[in-house]
Scaffold this active site. Structure first.
Site, short mmCIF file in Angstrom:
data_model
loop_
_atom_site.label_atom_id
_atom_site.label_comp_id
_atom_site.label_asym_id
_atom_site.label_seq_id
_atom_site.Cartn_x
_atom_site.Cartn_y
_atom_site.Cartn_z
N GLU A 1 14.20 32.20 5.67
CA GLU A 1 14.73 33.27 4.89
C GLU A 1 12.79 34.07 4.40
O GLU A 1 12.06 34.03 3.21
CB GLU A 1 13.82 32.39 3.04
CG GLU A 1 15.01 31.14 3.02
CD GLU A 1 14.51 30.16 1.66
OE1 GLU A 1 14.15 30.65 0.74
OE2 GLU A 1 15.64 29.43 1.87
N GLU B 1 12.31 22.02 0.61
CA GLU B 1 11.83 22.60 0.01
C GLU B 1 10.82 20.77 -0.97
O GLU B 1 10.36 20.95 -2.18
CB GLU B 1 10.97 22.73 -1.09
CG GLU B 1 11.65 24.67 -0.43
CD GLU B 1 11.60 25.48 -2.23
OE1 GLU B 1 11.04 24.99 -2.97
OE2 GLU B 1 11.66 26.94 -1.45
C1 XIL Z 1 16.59 32.27 -5.02
C2 XIL Z 1 16.93 33.17 -4.71
O1 XIL Z 1 17.02 34.69 -3.87
C3 XIL Z 1 17.45 34.10 -6.05
O2 XIL Z 1 18.04 34.84 -6.18
C4 XIL Z 1 17.50 32.94 -6.84
O3 XIL Z 1 17.32 33.38 -8.37
C5 XIL Z 1 16.44 31.53 -7.21
O4 XIL Z 1 16.65 31.47 -5.84
N1 XIL Z 1 13.74 29.20 -1.81
C6 XIL Z 1 14.93 29.21 -1.59
C7 XIL Z 1 16.11 29.19 -1.94
O5 XIL Z 1 14.69 28.36 -0.96
O6 XIL Z 1 17.11 29.28 -1.64
C8 XIL Z 1 14.87 30.79 -3.21
O7 XIL Z 1 16.58 31.81 -3.31
C9 XIL Z 1 13.79 31.30 -3.22
C10 XIL Z 1 12.95 30.79 -2.18
#
Ligand code: XIL
Length: 411
Positions: free
Chosen positions: A310, A195
């Site tokens: 994701e 990100e």
């Molecule tokens: C999220 C997890 O799923 C949550 O449980 C945690 O509280 C925060 O992080 N983008 C990403 C992931 O790269 O690491 C994030 O994961 C969701 C958004």
């Protein structure tokens, strides 16, 4: 007799088609045995057969559908690995999601355990207990492991950003080297930077990209920290694949900025092997724009790998204010999920997967969780029922799963 989703997973190993089993009432549906299964379009023993009875609607009633072991990963075995986020807690609790992951997926991304605040909450003190445990569980079950994530502006203790740029660089290099070296030969893929692309499109200052104005960017004074992390990761494990991962690459402007960053990395000789597209989509996302993001990477950089890192499809299309301050968030759609939304999700994912299967640069496609109840989107951006994944809260396959694994499934 009532079977739970867990029972069905145990019972159904070995077959090659998913099984539709009715629990009485209405009409039974039978799968054909051709290919990966068939839609519920062939009534076998309708209780009141008449010539005017319409074919059974899909999806079948909740709880009536089970799938055989391996359906998901086998469906895409010639295309890409099928992945999911997973947590050490779920594995240790022998949670149904962990069991489904073993039965259906062949790539695992630890959801928390490899984030800097878990590995090194205190400077110089490394804790690999939870991460080792989930990584070894995945490897023992022949799954690929995606390491997530080495540099991110979230889940990172403040100490990482203290001191001069030279001190920050030395600390980051030590962290990346220690972590990647620890998992050398076990974790073969790293989200090195997560990100880092500008999000200025959200607050009206378009055009100032490509770098995101994160705490890392501010502490270092520029985006060189991305280079440092990639270089240290390559040095620590020359065989690991190194990724830059980001969300909303389906947005043409953000995608363009990400491409700019990758172009700059390559011009500077920074080792990058692939781009991760998080694809946190919504029901109104145009799947062709997601596919365009894959194509943009391939067209610009021949040989670069694409991963979907994701994937989930939220039932909400909130305004930015919901993410920023939890204001004007859309009302809870409730639970169970509305049928029309389940159908939209299935249509979107079918189009997306059909396109992904045609793109040979796509080597792994990971969902961000197994069952709807697992998803971070039940808490983010606000507490609300969401239904973004392939399995419902009870572990039953959703229409989206049937839609992507069976071309004959009628949505
Ligand atoms: C999220 C997890 O799923 C949550 O449980 C945690 O509280 C925060 O992080 N983008 C990403 C992931 O790269 O690491 C994030 O994961 C969701 C958004």
């Amino acid at each position: 007799m009532e079977f739970t989703a867990r029972d069905r997973l145990k019972l159904l190993g070995g077959a090659s088609a998913f099984l539709l089993s009715a629990c009485g009432g209405g009409s039974d549906n039978s799968s054909s045995t051709s290919g990966i299964g068939a839609g519920p379009s062939t009534p076998v023993t309708p209780t009141t057969p008449t010539t005017t009875t319409p074919p059974p609607t899909s999806p079948p009633p909740s709880g009536d559908v089970s799938i055989v072991d391996g359906l998901l990963r086998d469906t895409f075995t010639n295309n890409f690995k099928m992945g999911t986020a997973m947590t050490d807690n779920r594995v240790r609790a022998n949670d149904l999601s962990a069991e489904i992951a073993l039965a259906q997926f062949n790539s695992i991304t630890p959801e928390y355990e490899l984030k800097p605040d878990q590995i090194a909450p205190t400077e110089g003190v490394f804790n690999f207990v939870e991460a080792d445990r989930i990584v070894d569980w995945a490897l023992a079950n022949n799954m690929e492991v995606r390491g997530h994530a080495l540099v991110w502006h979230e889940a990172t203790p403040d100490y990482f950003l203290q001191g001069s740029p030279a001190q920050i660089r030395a600390r980051l290099e030590n962290y990346v080297t220690t972590v990647v070296d620890h998992f050398r030969g076990r974790i073969t893929i790293w989200d090195v930077a997560n990100e880092v692309t500008s999000v200025d499109l959200y607050n009206g200052t378009n055009g100032v990209g490509p770098d995101r104005d994160t705490a890392w960017f501010q502490a270092v004074g520029n985006a060189d920290y991305i280079d440092w992390a990639f270089l240290a990761a390559r040095a620590a494990d020359p065989n690991a694949q190194l990724f830059l991962s980001d969300y909303e690459t389906e947005n043409p402007m953000k995608r363009g900025w990400l491409i700019d960053i990758v172009r700059r990395l390559r011009a500077r000789g920074v080792p990058i092997d692939g781009v991760g597209h998080q694809f946190h989509l919504q029901l109104n996302t145009d799947p062709d724009q997601a596919l365009a993001a894959i194509d943009a990477v391939t067209n610009e950089f021949a040989g670069l790998i694409n991963h979907v890192t994701e994937l989930d499809v939220s039932f909400y299309t909130d305004p930015g204010s919901c993410w920023e301050s939890e204001t004007n968030c859309q009302p809870d759609v409730g639970n169970p999920a509305p049928a029309d939304m389940l159908a939209s999700q299935a249509t979107l994912l079918r189009t997306l997967f059909n396109g992904l299967m045609l793109r040979s640069s796509v080597e792994t496609v990971s969902f961000w969780g197994v069952r709807d109840g697992d998803s971070w989107l039940n808490e983010s951006p606000t507490v609300r029922s969401n239904h973004p994944l392939l399995f419902d809260r009870d572990g039953n396959p959703k229409p989206a799963l049937l839609a992507i694994t069976d071309p004959n499934y009628v949505i």
